[in-house]
Enzyme design. Sequence first.
Site, PDB file in Angstrom:
ATOM      1  N   ASP A  13      -0.007   6.321  -5.501  1.00  0.00           N
ATOM      2  CA  ASP A  13      -0.893   5.351  -4.689  1.00  0.00           C
ATOM      3  C   ASP A  13      -1.276   6.449  -3.588  1.00  0.00           C
ATOM      4  O   ASP A  13      -2.270   6.628  -3.155  1.00  0.00           O
ATOM      5  CB  ASP A  13      -0.240   4.184  -4.165  1.00  0.00           C
ATOM      6  N   ARG A  93      10.235  -0.583   7.816  1.00  0.00           N
ATOM      7  CA  ARG A  93       8.854  -0.460   8.383  1.00  0.00           C
ATOM      8  C   ARG A  93       8.713  -0.211   9.908  1.00  0.00           C
ATOM      9  O   ARG A  93       7.726   0.673   9.992  1.00  0.00           O
ATOM     10  CB  ARG A  93       8.117  -1.673   7.782  1.00  0.00           C
ATOM     11  N   ASP A 122       4.791  -5.868   3.896  1.00  0.00           N
ATOM     12  CA  ASP A 122       4.959  -4.414   4.677  1.00  0.00           C
ATOM     13  C   ASP A 122       3.803  -3.834   5.392  1.00  0.00           C
ATOM     14  O   ASP A 122       3.663  -3.196   6.397  1.00  0.00           O
ATOM     15  CB  ASP A 122       5.349  -3.388   3.562  1.00  0.00           C
ATOM     16  N   SER A 174       8.164  -2.596  -9.136  1.00  0.00           N
ATOM     17  CA  SER A 174       7.618  -2.214  -7.873  1.00  0.00           C
ATOM     18  C   SER A 174       9.087  -2.127  -6.966  1.00  0.00           C
ATOM     19  O   SER A 174       9.848  -3.353  -6.947  1.00  0.00           O
ATOM     20  CB  SER A 174       6.697  -3.108  -7.086  1.00  0.00           C
TER      21      SER A 174
END
Length: 394
Positions: A13, A93, A122, A174
Amino acid sequence: MKKIVLAYSGGLDTSCAVRWLKDTYEAEVVCFSAFIGEVGDRKLLMQKAKSAGASKVYVENLKEEFADDFIMPALWAHAKYEGKYLLATALGRPLIAKHLVKIAAIEKADCVAHGCTGKGNDQVRIEVGVKTLNPDLQIVAPLREWSFKSREEEIDYAEKHNILVSATKKSPYSIDKNIWGIAIEAGILEDPWTEPPADAYFMTRPLSEVPKKPLYVTIGFEEGRPVSLNGKSIKLVALIEKLNDIGGRYGVGRSDLIENRLVGIKSREIYEAPAATILQLAHEELEGLVMDRDFLHYKRVLSEKYAEQVYYGLWFTPLREALDQFFATHQSRVTGFIRIKLDQGQAVVVGRKSPFSHYSEELATYSEKDKFDRKAAEGFMKIWAMPYRGHKGK
Ligand code: ARG
């Protein structure tokens, strides 16, 4: 937009995102990667980012900062979202947001970007983090904007543009991992009725493979900070990594839950957090030994609030900062040792001691050593019951 700093993982990605951002916004793209879990191959990461068109690549090992500034406060807070999730991803994060903003300032960039999807937590954590630290920065989330509909389309795009992507087979899940734990979702896990298959776990052994005999570990705390393992002093990051390893071998720290995402979706996720499970258990136990009932009971309410703040992406906020002050207030007393037994997937406290312990054997004992004033108990009940005398229960 002239220059964009992209939070870059090296995966498909974000690799496509480098080129896509460059073409779509006609901007220079600087990549930033942080190691807060395993330390990856720095050179390879740089090569990949460059092949995708990055003008510059920052790769930083931020494990210590993560442990000191994000994990420690969460440990003191006993933070667990919905009583279960130890917040590994959620804590990582804001650290990434902070460094994106920092690098944007160094690079005089006017925009930051990330590879989070449009339906997760996120994106919120990174974007709210960036907005609180520097509201002037623009933010782009390619995954919310581009038209790729499948992984195959992205692979074609990468091939067409000579973007280096790892040949490793894509996991059906994931995954997000750092030293505080791993989160696993998607694939077969999307069916909440299906038991997670063996290949969905990465840090912990299944019960069929854990050692038969239990293992005892002793964790030493000084002023709230875990500082030793089995009598030997150890740095925080090393301790966390060691406990992930040992705890993982005993199958400790697995959970399987349906959680309430901030964006309103219920999602099924499994987690593994051996070190976080052991350390939070140990810290809670030691604090329970040295603090009084009122403080402990009231703290639970604030712990829950704190976990929500972290989960909801509200790290750089007045409330989180104030709650940290609250949790820090009495850490100077959280000094001592906790003995834990690792056995069959469980971590259980079996011993505790502290120079600040409020436990008194003379008061607790049922033996002849007893010093508790039973006479006083009578008067206590008389007064305690006074407001309710005669109230006939339903
Ligand atoms: N649900 C967790 C959170 O919101 C983890 C998110 C990332 N999970 C993943 N498997 N990529 O913090």
